[in-house]
Design an enzyme around this catalytic site. Structure first.
Site, PDB file in Angstrom:
ATOM      1  N   CYS A   1       0.887  -1.267   0.091  1.00  0.00           N
ATOM      2  CA  CYS A   1      -0.136   0.161   0.192  1.00  0.00           C
ATOM      3  C   CYS A   1       0.906   1.227   0.031  1.00  0.00           C
ATOM      4  O   CYS A   1       0.475   2.378   0.078  1.00  0.00           O
ATOM      5  CB  CYS A   1      -0.971   0.059   1.316  1.00  0.00           C
ATOM      6  SG  CYS A   1       0.102   0.281   2.614  1.00  0.00           S
TER       7      CYS A   1
ATOM      8  N   GLN B   1       4.175  -7.247  21.589  1.00  0.00           N
ATOM      9  CA  GLN B   1       5.046  -7.292  20.278  1.00  0.00           C
ATOM     10  C   GLN B   1       4.164  -7.575  19.106  1.00  0.00           C
ATOM     11  O   GLN B   1       3.181  -8.825  19.358  1.00  0.00           O
ATOM     12  CB  GLN B   1       6.354  -8.105  20.496  1.00  0.00           C
ATOM     13  CG  GLN B   1       7.246  -7.678  21.623  1.00  0.00           C
ATOM     14  CD  GLN B   1       7.837  -6.328  21.183  1.00  0.00           C
ATOM     15  OE1 GLN B   1       7.806  -5.793  20.150  1.00  0.00           O
ATOM     16  NE2 GLN B   1       8.370  -5.794  22.178  1.00  0.00           N
TER      17      GLN B   1
ATOM     18  N   TYR C   1       9.151  -0.830  31.942  1.00  0.00           N
ATOM     19  CA  TYR C   1       8.256  -1.077  30.614  1.00  0.00           C
ATOM     20  C   TYR C   1       7.833  -2.526  30.413  1.00  0.00           C
ATOM     21  O   TYR C   1       7.788  -2.790  29.052  1.00  0.00           O
ATOM     22  CB  TYR C   1       8.938  -0.459  29.511  1.00  0.00           C
ATOM     23  CG  TYR C   1       9.793   0.781  29.842  1.00  0.00           C
ATOM     24  CD1 TYR C   1       9.126   2.232  29.934  1.00  0.00           C
ATOM     25  CD2 TYR C   1      10.929   1.007  30.186  1.00  0.00           C
ATOM     26  CE1 TYR C   1       9.850   3.281  30.122  1.00  0.00           C
ATOM     27  CE2 TYR C   1      11.534   2.176  30.904  1.00  0.00           C
ATOM     28  CZ  TYR C   1      10.962   3.473  30.497  1.00  0.00           C
ATOM     29  OH  TYR C   1      11.554   4.397  30.706  1.00  0.00           O
TER      30      TYR C   1
ATOM     31  N   ASP D   1      12.815  -1.902  28.288  1.00  0.00           N
ATOM     32  CA  ASP D   1      12.264  -2.050  26.807  1.00  0.00           C
ATOM     33  C   ASP D   1      11.332  -1.063  26.795  1.00  0.00           C
ATOM     34  O   ASP D   1      10.063  -1.308  26.568  1.00  0.00           O
ATOM     35  CB  ASP D   1      11.566  -3.341  26.667  1.00  0.00           C
ATOM     36  CG  ASP D   1      10.979  -3.607  25.424  1.00  0.00           C
ATOM     37  OD1 ASP D   1      11.268  -2.863  24.383  1.00  0.00           O
ATOM     38  OD2 ASP D   1      10.390  -4.610  25.100  1.00  0.00           O
TER      39      ASP D   1
ATOM     40  N   CYS E   1      13.292  -0.043  20.038  1.00  0.00           N
ATOM     41  CA  CYS E   1      12.711  -0.025  18.872  1.00  0.00           C
ATOM     42  C   CYS E   1      13.072   1.326  18.307  1.00  0.00           C
ATOM     43  O   CYS E   1      12.337   1.536  17.130  1.00  0.00           O
ATOM     44  CB  CYS E   1      11.224  -0.257  19.009  1.00  0.00           C
ATOM     45  SG  CYS E   1      10.296   0.924  20.068  1.00  0.00           S
TER      46      CYS E   1
HETATM   47  N1  SAH Z   1       8.315  -5.392  27.341  1.00  0.00           N
HETATM   48  C1  SAH Z   1       7.042  -5.469  26.854  1.00  0.00           C
HETATM   49  C2  SAH Z   1       6.659  -4.115  26.457  1.00  0.00           C
HETATM   50  C3  SAH Z   1       7.435  -2.983  25.731  1.00  0.00           C
HETATM   51  S1  SAH Z   1       6.472  -1.738  25.000  1.00  0.00           S
HETATM   52  C4  SAH Z   1       6.914  -6.423  25.594  1.00  0.00           C
HETATM   53  O1  SAH Z   1       8.230  -7.009  25.275  1.00  0.00           O
HETATM   54  O2  SAH Z   1       6.029  -6.632  25.252  1.00  0.00           O
HETATM   55  C5  SAH Z   1       6.975  -0.481  26.111  1.00  0.00           C
HETATM   56  C6  SAH Z   1       5.826  -0.468  27.281  1.00  0.00           C
HETATM   57  O3  SAH Z   1       6.047   0.658  28.130  1.00  0.00           O
HETATM   58  C7  SAH Z   1       4.416  -0.315  26.863  1.00  0.00           C
HETATM   59  O4  SAH Z   1       3.512  -1.290  27.354  1.00  0.00           O
HETATM   60  C8  SAH Z   1       4.034   1.048  27.530  1.00  0.00           C
HETATM   61  O5  SAH Z   1       2.519   1.141  27.902  1.00  0.00           O
HETATM   62  C9  SAH Z   1       4.992   1.105  28.597  1.00  0.00           C
HETATM   63  N2  SAH Z   1       5.107   2.526  29.061  1.00  0.00           N
HETATM   64  C10 SAH Z   1       5.252   3.529  28.197  1.00  0.00           C
HETATM   65  N3  SAH Z   1       5.571   4.558  28.925  1.00  0.00           N
HETATM   66  C11 SAH Z   1       5.970   4.236  30.338  1.00  0.00           C
HETATM   67  C12 SAH Z   1       6.548   4.688  31.414  1.00  0.00           C
HETATM   68  N4  SAH Z   1       6.993   6.139  31.258  1.00  0.00           N
HETATM   69  N5  SAH Z   1       6.889   3.884  32.366  1.00  0.00           N
HETATM   70  C13 SAH Z   1       6.466   2.795  32.480  1.00  0.00           C
HETATM   71  N6  SAH Z   1       5.822   1.857  31.359  1.00  0.00           N
HETATM   72  C14 SAH Z   1       5.641   2.730  30.269  1.00  0.00           C
END
Ligand code: SAH
Length: 375
Positions: free
Chosen positions: A4, A204, A233, A303, A330
């Protein structure tokens, strides 16, 4: 393969995509430590377990869905994404037919009028379960039960919910969620651990690569079974639970309450008793636990989202003197910024590695192992 225009590398042969990504990871980290070969995919198509389709109206007044044309909010009709699951198409066709039948409008960003904004679809690759979430500029959707009946013709349909978003914003999901039919979540498993995933929780998007990434993060964490580990996170606790099997104790921190609810459930469901989860901002929870409760860490895994770690979070991490920090990122710009801070404050890069979570796009996930420099 149909594209797309949203994925600039879709036409680039996959080995060449990997070569370019490897070069980018080496440019980012190579000067500080060795970079292992990027973890690529065997079949780099239809890997996404999640899609968020915007809805709009074309110039003839028909409701359409597809993708935003690059850098605009004009919708290019397309229900058949080369990266998404084949089920997306049927689900979208059912919703479009339902809207036509009951004369339901799509949201208009210019005027703030109209009902359906986005449809979020998620599929559990292991479980086969499907979740549909309608993001509406209101609190309900006409003939919800009729729509549920139509969707439940598809095998795997597990959850239909309505998310309310009345704000004039680019943010896709609102905070309020109501289940129309089913459980309200789907399940999926990675590396033998089963996870429940709610619509508002992060998960993910590429489960095949996620497993490789988590195995790498676990290897970098260098656990022996005794360590206290913090997973900042943590989302629904995926990395935390992956680490818990080889750690003494794992603490997870995450800002989204639904995700922490999922994380606690996930620990319980998998019989993992050495993981504990806190709702809140990493940059607030960690300093508070450190300053008031004197908690410690042998290993910290982070993360963060694209914006990276808040400086208060990095500051506290350094004060806690963990032996190792595993940084999963990321976004290369914020990774470079945060790793620079850690290098200036007593840590060195031992090794790094890319993981191709997003074939067809320019994005790369990167995992870095940092070790405390003994002085
Ligand atoms: N480690 C997990 C999520 C990674 S994504 C995995 O692999 O699935 C990043 C995550 O950080 C998201 O769930 C988001 O909601 C969270 N997040 C964003 N800002 C944050 C903050 N200030 N403190 C804690 N978590 C946060």
């Amino acid at each position: 393969r149909q594209g797309c225009g949203g994925c600039p590398l879709l036409e680039t042969p996959y080995p060449e995509q990997l070569r370019q990504k490897q070069a980018r990871v080496e440019a980012l980290l190579g000067e500080f430590g060795p970079v292992s070969p990027i973890l690529g995919m065997e079949h780099p198509w239809h890997y996404r377990n999640k899609a968020q389709f915007p809805f709009g109206t074309d110039k003839d007044g028909n409701v359409v869905t597809g993708f935003y044309a690059g850098r605009t909010h004009t919708i290019i009709p397309n229900t058949d994404c080369a990266l998404g699951v084949p089920e997306n198409r049927r689900i979208l066709e059912i919703i479009l037919a339902h809207m036509k039948r009951f004369q339901i409008s799509a949201y208009d960003e210019q005027t703030g009028e109209g009902l359906l904004r986005h449809v979020l679809i998620r599929k559990g690759f292991q479980s086969g379960q499907l979740m549909v979430c309608l993001v509406v500029n209101g609190s309900s959707f006409p003939e919800e039960e009729t729509l549920a009946d139509a969707l439940w013709q598809l095998s795997g349909m597990t959850s239909l919910s309505i998310n309310t978003n009345r704000e004039r914003t680019n943010v896709i999901l609102g905070k309020k969620l109501r289940v129309v039919r089913g459980t309200g979540f789907i399940e999926d498993s990675i590396g033998g651990i089963t996870f429940r995933i709610s619509p508002l929780s992060f998960y993910q998007v590429n489960p095949v690569q996620t497993e490789k990434l988590y195995i790498q993060a676990l290897a970098y964490a260098g656990l022996t079974g005794k360590e206290t580990v913090w997973d900042l996170y943590c989302g629904i606790g995926t990395i935390s639970l992956f680490l818990a099997k080889q750690a003494g104790k794992v603490y997870g921190v995450e800002i989204v309450p639904d995700a922490i609810r999922d994380a606690r459930q996930n620990a319980e469901r998998n019989g993992i008793t050495n993981a504990e989860f806190f709702v809140g901002k990493a940059e607030e929870v960690l300093p508070e636990k450190y300053e008031k409760e004197g908690i410690h860490a042998d290993v910290i895994v982070v993360d963060p989202p694209r914006k990276g770690c808040d400086e208060r979070c990095l500051e506290t991490m350094v004060k806690m003197h963990p032996q190792r920090i595993v940084y999963v990122s990321c976004d290369s710009a914020t990774l470079a910024r945060d790793v620079k801070y850690l290098r200036e404050n007593g840590y060195e890069i031992v090794r790094g590695r890319g993981c191709d979570m997003f074939p067809g796009t320019v994005h790369t996930e990167v995992c870095v192992k940092l070790e405390r420099v003994s002085r």
